[in-house]
Scaffold this motif. Structure first.
Motif, PDB file in Angstrom:
ATOM      1  N   VAL A 224       0.844  -1.187   0.000  1.00  0.00           N
ATOM      2  CA  VAL A 224       0.000   0.000   0.000  1.00  0.00           C
ATOM      3  C   VAL A 224       0.889   1.251   0.000  1.00  0.00           C
ATOM      4  O   VAL A 224       1.796   1.371   0.830  1.00  0.00           O
ATOM      5  CB  VAL A 224      -0.945   0.001   1.226  1.00  0.00           C
ATOM      6  CG1 VAL A 224      -1.706   1.322   1.318  1.00  0.00           C
ATOM      7  CG2 VAL A 224      -1.914  -1.170   1.134  1.00  0.00           C
ATOM      8  N   ALA A 225       0.619   2.135  -0.943  1.00  0.00           N
ATOM      9  CA  ALA A 225       1.350   3.404  -0.998  1.00  0.00           C
ATOM     10  C   ALA A 225       0.605   4.460  -0.186  1.00  0.00           C
ATOM     11  O   ALA A 225       1.191   5.171   0.625  1.00  0.00           O
ATOM     12  CB  ALA A 225       1.498   3.862  -2.447  1.00  0.00           C
ATOM     13  N   ILE A 226      -0.706   4.541  -0.408  1.00  0.00           N
ATOM     14  CA  ILE A 226      -1.513   5.559   0.280  1.00  0.00           C
ATOM     15  C   ILE A 226      -2.673   4.893   1.009  1.00  0.00           C
ATOM     16  O   ILE A 226      -3.432   4.128   0.406  1.00  0.00           O
ATOM     17  CB  ILE A 226      -2.084   6.583  -0.727  1.00  0.00           C
ATOM     18  CG1 ILE A 226      -0.949   7.330  -1.448  1.00  0.00           C
ATOM     19  CG2 ILE A 226      -3.012   7.583  -0.030  1.00  0.00           C
ATOM     20  CD1 ILE A 226      -1.417   8.283  -2.540  1.00  0.00           C
ATOM     21  N   ILE A 227      -2.756   5.133   2.307  1.00  0.00           N
ATOM     22  CA  ILE A 227      -3.962   4.762   3.041  1.00  0.00           C
ATOM     23  C   ILE A 227      -4.770   6.036   3.164  1.00  0.00           C
ATOM     24  O   ILE A 227      -4.299   7.008   3.760  1.00  0.00           O
ATOM     25  CB  ILE A 227      -3.652   4.253   4.466  1.00  0.00           C
ATOM     26  CG1 ILE A 227      -2.787   2.997   4.418  1.00  0.00           C
ATOM     27  CG2 ILE A 227      -4.960   3.982   5.229  1.00  0.00           C
ATOM     28  CD1 ILE A 227      -2.393   2.470   5.802  1.00  0.00           C
ATOM     29  N   TRP A 228      -5.937   6.032   2.568  1.00  0.00           N
ATOM     30  CA  TRP A 228      -6.775   7.230   2.680  1.00  0.00           C
ATOM     31  C   TRP A 228      -7.829   7.003   3.745  1.00  0.00           C
ATOM     32  O   TRP A 228      -8.550   5.998   3.727  1.00  0.00           O
ATOM     33  CB  TRP A 228      -7.446   7.545   1.343  1.00  0.00           C
ATOM     34  CG  TRP A 228      -8.368   8.722   1.442  1.00  0.00           C
ATOM     35  CD1 TRP A 228      -8.005  10.021   1.602  1.00  0.00           C
ATOM     36  CD2 TRP A 228      -9.798   8.704   1.399  1.00  0.00           C
ATOM     37  NE1 TRP A 228      -9.121  10.825   1.656  1.00  0.00           N
ATOM     38  CE2 TRP A 228     -10.241  10.031   1.538  1.00  0.00           C
ATOM     39  CE3 TRP A 228     -10.745   7.693   1.256  1.00  0.00           C
ATOM     40  CZ2 TRP A 228     -11.592  10.379   1.537  1.00  0.00           C
ATOM     41  CZ3 TRP A 228     -12.092   8.032   1.257  1.00  0.00           C
ATOM     42  CH2 TRP A 228     -12.507   9.361   1.395  1.00  0.00           C
ATOM     43  N   GLU A 229      -7.871   7.910   4.711  1.00  0.00           N
ATOM     44  CA  GLU A 229      -8.862   7.854   5.781  1.00  0.00           C
ATOM     45  C   GLU A 229      -9.793   9.043   5.567  1.00  0.00           C
ATOM     46  O   GLU A 229      -9.376  10.196   5.661  1.00  0.00           O
ATOM     47  CB  GLU A 229      -8.141   7.934   7.136  1.00  0.00           C
ATOM     48  CG  GLU A 229      -9.033   8.077   8.336  1.00  0.00           C
ATOM     49  CD  GLU A 229      -9.766   6.786   8.745  1.00  0.00           C
ATOM     50  OE1 GLU A 229      -9.386   5.677   8.301  1.00  0.00           O
ATOM     51  OE2 GLU A 229     -10.734   6.914   9.514  1.00  0.00           O
ATOM     52  N   GLY A 230     -11.043   8.749   5.246  1.00  0.00           N
ATOM     53  CA  GLY A 230     -11.992   9.810   4.922  1.00  0.00           C
ATOM     54  C   GLY A 230     -12.471  10.567   6.144  1.00  0.00           C
ATOM     55  O   GLY A 230     -12.150  10.226   7.286  1.00  0.00           O
ATOM     56  N   ASP A 231     -13.264  11.579   5.891  1.00  0.00           N
ATOM     57  CA  ASP A 231     -13.829  12.377   6.981  1.00  0.00           C
ATOM     58  C   ASP A 231     -14.653  11.481   7.910  1.00  0.00           C
ATOM     59  O   ASP A 231     -14.556  11.580   9.129  1.00  0.00           O
ATOM     60  CB  ASP A 231     -14.703  13.481   6.371  1.00  0.00           C
ATOM     61  CG  ASP A 231     -15.208  14.462   7.411  1.00  0.00           C
ATOM     62  OD1 ASP A 231     -14.396  14.889   8.249  1.00  0.00           O
ATOM     63  OD2 ASP A 231     -16.401  14.794   7.391  1.00  0.00           O
TER      64      ASP A 231
END
Ligand code: WTA
Length: 647
Positions: A93-100
């Motif tokens: 995984v390069a980017i873990i995106w955690e949303g609002d």
């Protein structure tokens, strides 16, 4: 200032990338043999298509001001941040995106990032974007922001990110100053459960930007938006139709990489221009050395990509090192005040980097919201953006880090591109509030007001740097003269930071804050001139002067002295109007805390406002006003003191 020190543990030092002996040897070499030192680092951290002829070539002189690193070398930033990792870590995984909302999470592997960036790079090309063109990004903290940045670098376009909290007016002036023809935005951004209408802000801005022919819109919020045929394009539709094949452009080491607008002492914000090779070397090296980054770490910087911290330490540094970087869309208090620590547990974050203002506000809610989470994955903590008070430092260390994670207090600037002074976690016994020592290659000096170096310790003065470093600003976009005037004219032969600093008995550095007319509110830079210009737009305002004063939560608060046309005292309604006006002109970060109606301002006989006096009144240091006899009308001071607002 705190007298306590927090020793580095033997356990941490033993596993650290850099220990004390290595640091000392490397630092000495970086100063004595900069070319040899940086040659090695450049080869270690970056993959080059073609080697350089000369490591550094520079002059800080007015007639010949130039800074070049790794001359004539060729490289590509997106290749370094993505392609070269594919062989070993395509499925990492390069980017873990955690949303609002905690329900919104997305993980993007290096393979997926490669595909998305290549496709979007082709979309940009199809819209006519060529090497050297500027592209404006006005985006929420969503993966598409990182993808768009990397897509620009893939084709050699220069991105200019405008923080999503800036107003349409601020966006328009930045688009026009850098002559962007393509703008990338989103329908709405989501923060703390609320929606910010980015696209309609962009629509207003674009009414004043005749050269923009394309507005690419990411669908995030999903609310209906206005649509301008021929100009507006949905991101997802364009990407779906694009090929995933896009060769990275061979860029010169000194080709511009990005422009980022920042506030200074005077005039409108300036476009700080960074270039490719040196910036990437320092971004990658500092990310590894300062955070003790190692394979397997999950790294989270809570900044926004609209600021330099997001550029260097969410995107370029971590991705160049093949790291897993967390990108967070939300705010620390939503859905509740434990959010940061819940995200740490959810993704097993091991390195956490945030701003003192966030720490101070979370500290106010007590220990329970922190202590109910585990945080056992944490190893290293960092802060950036403003001085941290010892109380907040100790809370961060003891409560958040359970007394086992070193804190790196990193001092740097939009202009420096990367860390300049900071403790290293395996090297220093930490002093709360001290940036400790320079990073490799950085030689800080303290100057008196005449520009003489102050030798020895302890000492205090104006903080300047006597030689270039790889990630340094190269110019102010479109205004090389202003570049000289802003940074090199004050003290000949030095880059002047605008900060003051102190060197203690042990030779460690403490940043004491800006010595120019730049404010730092919650870690955000604001120029007093910009705020004054916004106030001046109101028909009833004759003149305004803005200063900062110490504020418990935001570090500095904004104090405005306003003279009305009729010289009278205004109403509370008018105060509210003025606060709103500044917010509309600049954005919500420019929130005036206090307004004092001022029938007159302290001026010299030549008409210059004496801010020194206004600062003293705002901070209630009436006893140390200094000499007021040179004022055109000394009596205005008494009136200002009598009616000061309580800060
Ligand atoms: C301040 C942010 C004390 C300083 C990376 C600088 C700091 C300005 C620290 C740059 C720190 C940044 N301790 N002060 N660790 N880090 N500053 O351009 O006044 O948004 O000049 O870059 O923030 O702000 P900028």
């Amino acid at each position: 200032m705190s007298e306590k020190t927090f020793p580095v543990s033997a356990e941490f030092a033993a596993q650290a990338n850099i220990n004390k002996a290595q640091f000392e040897e490397m630092y000495a070499r970086s100063i004595d043999d900069p070319e040899g030192f940086w040659d090695e680092q450049a080869n270690k951290y970056v993959s080059w298509f073609k080697p350089w002829k000369k490591t550094m070539d520079w002059s800080f002189d007015q007639e010949d001001l130039h800074i070049n690193w790794f001359t004539e070398a060729k490289l590509n930033v997106s290749y370094n941040c993505i392609d070269r990792h594919l062989e070993k870590r395509a499925d990492q995984v390069a980017i873990i995106w955690e949303g609002d909302s905690p329900e919104d999470t997305r993980k993007i592997t290096y393979r997926e990032l490669h595909e998305e960036v290549s496709k979007f790079a082709n979309v940009l090309k199809a819209r006519g974007v060529e090497k050297g063109d500027r592209v404006s990004l006005y985006l929420p903290m969503i993966p598409e922001a990182a993808i768009a940045m990397l897509a620009c670098t893939r084709i050699g376009a220069i991105h200019s990110i405008v923080f999503g909290g800036f107003s349409p007016e601020a966006l328009a002036s930045r688009i026009n100053d850098s002559d962007c023809r393509v703008v990338i935005t989103a329908d709405q951004s989501m923060r703390g459960g609320r929606r910010v209408p980015l696209k309609s802000n962009a629509d207003i801005a674009l009414e004043h930007c005749p050269n923009v022919h394309s507005c690419i819109v990411v669908k995030r919020g999903g609310d209906p938006i206005e649509w301008t045929e021929d100009r507006d394009v949905w991101y997802h539709e364009a990407v779906d139709a694009a090929s995933a094949d896009c060769e990275p452009e061979q860029m010169d080491s000194e080709d511009p990489l990005f422009i980022l607008y920042t506030s200074g002492s005077t005039g409108t914000p300036k476009g700080v221009q960074h270039t490719t090779g040196g910036y990437l070397v320092q971004a990658a090296m500092t990310h590894e050395a300062v955070f003790d980054y190692k394979e397997g770490d999950v790294y989270w910087c809570t900044a926004d990509v609209g600021w330099v911290t997001g550029h260097t330490y969410i995107v370029y540094g971590p991705l160049a090192n093949g790291a897993t970087t967390v990108m967070f869309e939300g705010i620390p208090t939503y859905p509740d005040i434990s959010r940061f620590w819940e995200v740490v547990d959810k993704h097993n974050v091991s390195i956490f980097y945030t701003a003192p203002t966030a720490i101070r506000s979370l500290m106010g809610a007590g220990n329970e919201p922190v202590e109910k989470t585990s945080r056992k994955s944490l190893r290293v903590l960092g802060t950036v953006g403003e001085p941290i008070n010892p109380e907040a430092w100790e809370w961060y260390y003891n409560i958040v880090g359970n007394g086992k994670c070193p804190i790196v207090d990193t001092w740097w600037q939009t202009e420096t591109g990367g860390h300049m002074m900071t403790p290293l976690p395996g090297v220093n016994d930490l002093k709360p509030g001290s940036a400790m020592q320079p990073f490799f290659g950085v030689n800080p000096v303290l100057l008196d007001d005449e520009g003489n170096e102050i030798e020895g310790s302890p000492a205090a003065g104006n903080l300047a740097i006597d030689r270039p470093w790889p990630a340094m600003i190269r110019t102010v976009f479109g205004d090389h003269k202003r570049f000289y005037e802003t940074y090199f004219s004050m003290f000949k032969g030095y880059y002047f930071t605008g900060d003051g600093a102190r060197r203690d008995e042990d030779g460690h550095y403490w940043i004491t804050g800006r010595v120019d007319d730049v404010l730092n509110v919650s870690g955000h830079r604001l120029g007093t001139a910009e705020i004054e210009a916004a106030l001046g737009l109101h028909e009833k305002v004759a003149e305004a002067a803005v200063v900062g004063y110490p504020h418990d939560l935001t570090g500095q608060g904004i104090y405005a002295y306003v003279t009305l046309m009729d010289g009278e005292v205004g109403t509370d309604e008018l105060k509210t109007e003025l606060v709103k006006l500044v917010r509309a002109e600049i954005g919500p970060i420019a929130k005036i805390n206090l307004i004092q109606w001022s029938p007159g301002l302290p001026k010299t006989r030549s008409g210059k406002i004496m801010r020194r006096i206004l600062r003293k009144i705002a901070t209630n240091e009436i006893d140390s006003l200094g000499d007021t006899s040179t004022l055109a009308d000394p009596s205005v001071v008494d009136d200002l003191i009598e009616h000061r607002e309580n800060s």
